[in-house]
Design a protein around this motif. Structure first.
Motif, PDB file in Angstrom:
ATOM      1  N   CYS A  38     -51.971  24.009  46.649  1.00 35.47           N
ATOM      2  CA  CYS A  38     -53.426  23.812  46.732  1.00 35.47           C
ATOM      3  C   CYS A  38     -53.849  23.595  48.179  1.00 35.47           C
ATOM      4  O   CYS A  38     -54.875  24.137  48.625  1.00 35.47           O
ATOM      5  N   PHE A  57     -57.182  25.614  42.220  1.00 41.94           N
ATOM      6  CA  PHE A  57     -56.329  25.510  41.033  1.00 41.94           C
ATOM      7  C   PHE A  57     -55.541  26.800  40.870  1.00 41.94           C
ATOM      8  O   PHE A  57     -55.908  27.844  41.398  1.00 41.94           O
ATOM      9  N   ASP A  58     -54.423  26.690  40.137  1.00 35.19           N
ATOM     10  CA  ASP A  58     -53.573  27.856  39.936  1.00 35.19           C
ATOM     11  C   ASP A  58     -53.672  28.338  38.491  1.00 35.19           C
ATOM     12  O   ASP A  58     -54.372  27.754  37.674  1.00 35.19           O
ATOM     13  N   ASP A  61     -53.206  25.777  35.588  1.00 39.32           N
ATOM     14  CA  ASP A  61     -54.084  24.624  35.416  1.00 39.32           C
ATOM     15  C   ASP A  61     -55.084  24.877  34.292  1.00 39.32           C
ATOM     16  O   ASP A  61     -55.451  26.014  33.998  1.00 39.32           O
ATOM     17  N   ALA A  63     -58.148  24.469  34.382  1.00 37.80           N
ATOM     18  CA  ALA A  63     -59.333  25.145  34.921  1.00 37.80           C
ATOM     19  C   ALA A  63     -59.220  26.660  34.795  1.00 37.80           C
ATOM     20  O   ALA A  63     -60.235  27.345  34.643  1.00 37.80           O
TER      21      ALA A  63
END
Length: 81
Positions: A38, A57-58, A61, A63
């Motif tokens: 991040c 975010f990856d 995640d 998200a």
């Protein structure tokens, strides 16, 4: 050994508008576990003119899943919130 990680950053672009910055970063397992992937994304985005507020975010995640749902919602493919 490093892993190629898909990253998304929600930030303000150089024009002052909200934007999504998409990139890949290379990180070891240790770097990933410590959240350095991040930090790499934030630094790269800043170098390209993006400004705070920023959150990265990856693909793993929560998200990322919400982003998929948001795309469907914004395109009108779903009426579910």
């Amino acid at each position: 050994m490093t892993n190629r990680i898909r990253m998304t950053l929600l930030a303000t672009n150089a024009e002052g508008s909200p934007d999504l910055y998409l990139t890949f970063v290379e990180a070891t397992d240790l770097q990933y576990d410590e959240g350095q992937h991040c930090d790499m994304t934030l630094a790269r985005a800043e170098d390209e003119g993006y400004r705070a507020p920023m959150i990265a975010f990856d693909q793993n995640d929560m998200a990322a899943n919400v982003l998929r749902h948001a795309a469907d919602f914004m395109e009108g493919d779903t009426n579910d919130l």
